[in-house]
Write a protein that holds these residues in place. Structure first.
Motif, PDB file in Angstrom:
ATOM      1  N   GLU A  47       0.934   4.624  -2.494  1.00 58.72           N
ATOM      2  CA  GLU A  47       0.553   5.938  -1.997  1.00 58.72           C
ATOM      3  C   GLU A  47       1.726   6.899  -1.840  1.00 58.72           C
TER       4      GLU A  47
ATOM      5  N   HIS B 294     -10.285  -0.998  -4.438  1.00 57.40           N
ATOM      6  CA  HIS B 294     -11.207   0.122  -4.650  1.00 57.40           C
ATOM      7  C   HIS B 294     -10.500   1.301  -5.335  1.00 57.40           C
ATOM      8  N   SER B 295      -9.862   1.020  -6.434  1.00 58.12           N
ATOM      9  CA  SER B 295      -9.163   2.052  -7.195  1.00 58.12           C
ATOM     10  C   SER B 295      -9.598   1.987  -8.655  1.00 58.12           C
ATOM     11  N   SER B 296      -9.412   3.102  -9.350  1.00 57.32           N
ATOM     12  CA  SER B 296      -9.775   3.168 -10.762  1.00 57.32           C
ATOM     13  C   SER B 296      -8.527   3.340 -11.609  1.00 57.32           C
ATOM     14  N   TYR B 297      -8.516   2.691 -12.767  1.00 56.13           N
ATOM     15  CA  TYR B 297      -7.343   2.709 -13.633  1.00 56.13           C
ATOM     16  C   TYR B 297      -7.760   2.892 -15.093  1.00 56.13           C
TER      17      TYR B 297
ATOM     18  N   THR C 281     -12.418  -0.427 -12.563  1.00 54.64           N
ATOM     19  CA  THR C 281     -12.562  -0.164 -11.126  1.00 54.64           C
ATOM     20  C   THR C 281     -12.409  -1.497 -10.411  1.00 54.64           C
TER      21      THR C 281
ATOM     22  N   LYS D  32      -3.240   5.371 -12.956  1.00 58.19           N
ATOM     23  CA  LYS D  32      -4.180   5.340 -11.832  1.00 58.19           C
ATOM     24  C   LYS D  32      -4.908   6.673 -11.768  1.00 58.19           C
TER      25      LYS D  32
ATOM     26  N   LYS E  51       0.819  -1.209   0.000  1.00 58.05           N
ATOM     27  CA  LYS E  51       0.000   0.000   0.000  1.00 58.05           C
ATOM     28  C   LYS E  51       0.851   1.256   0.000  1.00 58.05           C
TER      29      LYS E  51
ATOM     30  N   THR F 115      -6.436   9.715 -10.161  1.00 63.33           N
ATOM     31  CA  THR F 115      -6.192  10.401  -8.900  1.00 63.33           C
ATOM     32  C   THR F 115      -7.483  11.001  -8.352  1.00 63.33           C
TER      33      THR F 115
ATOM     34  N   SER G  44      -2.976  -4.178  -8.923  1.00 66.51           N
ATOM     35  CA  SER G  44      -3.966  -3.183  -8.510  1.00 66.51           C
ATOM     36  C   SER G  44      -4.029  -3.022  -6.999  1.00 66.51           C
TER      37      SER G  44
END
Length: 401
Positions: A66, A143-146, A184, A125, A62, A127, A140
């Motif tokens: 980040e 819970h992220s969008s690419y 997503t 990714k 993680k 933002t 991945s």
């Protein structure tokens, strides 16, 4: 800790177990473990050691996502919306070099010019601000969008300079096929750099999104009929898309196919931020460097398009007029002229940021005698002076005193 006791310390990646003969230690911490371990090695009192490694801090999966350094240090070519390349190129024929407008080239000349081929996967990714940060990491986060862009390119790599003849990076000019997946993720650990993995994850409900195909600079009736429509991601649509791409790729060399080279990817000069930084030059701010990178990226994408080049010159005139109004302390007229500049050439210099500042301080700047005017000139000089003409910069210095 008592004698003949088994002492174990575990981290996220490795574990160390020692059966040692030591005296009780209070408030045991990592540093003391290191010291105790070294002493044991010297005194040869270790009965057995598993993985004899001195521990140092380890970054989690993680934290890598980040931290931000991954994105800041991204060094690959970045895909851009295709824009037709409009300039002369250099070719050779019968041991002689000649220049020719790219739009006047025959198909054979274009294929000679586009002498490289590659398949490039770029993972961006999304933002919090809605932008795209590109990363070399293909796994991945939850819970992220690419935006995953898979390109087949037949291309030439060209160096690019700005209007002052300074090198700013490279662009890849060519034709090809582009498959874009907007994803997503519901779980972490999905390999989003591989289509088959995306299909399996979609079937299991771990990822959702849409997929589309772009044909870049390749024109023929057959290609048009082969192009599939955008659809949801699943194993069937992925398989159909790959079959369509393979068939379209085979049409590049057909005699009825016309080719129109486009700027498909760009790569900024990565040494710029090292050569120019706030630490080396106090007149340079982080915002200035960010704006410079944004403008250089725009030049790499559209700098060789003559129609856009004319818009660039017009935006330059609007900016000069806007600053004249600003120095006359005509706030409403200045805002209007800056907005014309931004409309004509979005992203030109720091115009967008200046507009926001002027609107935020409009009530205070409505008084031409306000001390806020000097503060405004000083702020523009410090944070938003990138690419401004020497005349405007000198005037800002004079007005900021």
């Amino acid at each position: 800790m008592s004698n003949q006791n088994l002492s174990c310390y575990a981290s996220s990646r490795i574990s160390l177990c020692l059966k040692v003969d030591v005296k009780p230690i209070e408030n045991l911490n990592i540093s003391k473990i290191k010291i105790a371990y070294i002493n044991l090695l010297i005194q040869k009192k270790i009965i057995y050691v598993l993985f004899p490694i001195i521990f140092f801090s380890c970054k989690t999966h993680k934290e890598i996502f980040e931290k931000g350094l991954t994105y800041d240090n991204f060094r690959n070519f970045v895909p851009v919306d295709p824009i037709e390349y409009d300039d002369k190129i250099q070719l050779s024929s019968q041991n002689q070099m000649y220049n020719k407008e790219i739009k006047l080239l025959s198909t054979d000349e274009i294929l000679e010019f586009l002498n490289n081929e590659t398949v490039l996967v770029s993972i961006g990714k999304v933002t919090a601000e809605g932008g795209i940060s590109y990363t070399p990491i293909t796994i991945s986060a939850k819970h992220s969008s690419y935006k995953v862009t898979m390109d087949y390119m037949k291309f030439a790599t060209l160096p690019q300079v700005d209007d002052t003849k300074k090198f700013i990076g490279f662009n890849r000019v060519g034709v090809g096929l582009r498959l874009i997946t907007l994803l997503t993720t519901n779980e972490a650990g999905i390999n989003i750099g591989d289509l088959s993995s995306i299909g399996i994850a979609a079937k299991a409900g771990k990822v959702k999104g849409t997929m589309m195909i772009e044909v870049v600079g390749i024109k023929s009736k057959e290609v048009t009929t082969l192009l599939p429509l955008p659809s949801e991601i699943n194993q069937t649509t992925i398989q159909n898309a790959m079959q369509a791409l393979a068939t379209i790729k085979s049409k590049i060399y057909d005699k009825d196919t016309r080719l129109y080279p486009q700027v498909m990817a760009i790569k900024l000069d990565t040494t710029y931020s090292k050569r120019v930084s706030p630490e080396k030059d106090k007149q340079i701010s982080v915002t200035t460097i960010k704006n410079a990178n944004m403008e250089n990226a725009l030049i790499l994408q559209v700098g060789n398009n003559k129609m856009i080049g004319n818009r660039y010159q017009l935006a330059q005139e609007y900016e000069n007029d806007a600053f004249k109004l600003l120095f006359s302390r005509q706030i409403d007229e200045a805002i209007s002229k800056f907005e014309e500049c931004e409309t004509k050439y979005p992203g030109y210099h720091s115009v967008y940021d200046i507009i926001n500042i002027l609107k935020a301080q409009k009530s205070q700047l409505s008084n031409s005698d306000s001390a806020k005017w000097r503060e405004l000139y000083a702020r523009i000089l410090k944070d938003y002076s990138w690419k401004l003409s020497p005349q405007i910069i000198n005037k800002l210095k004079e007005e900021a005193k």
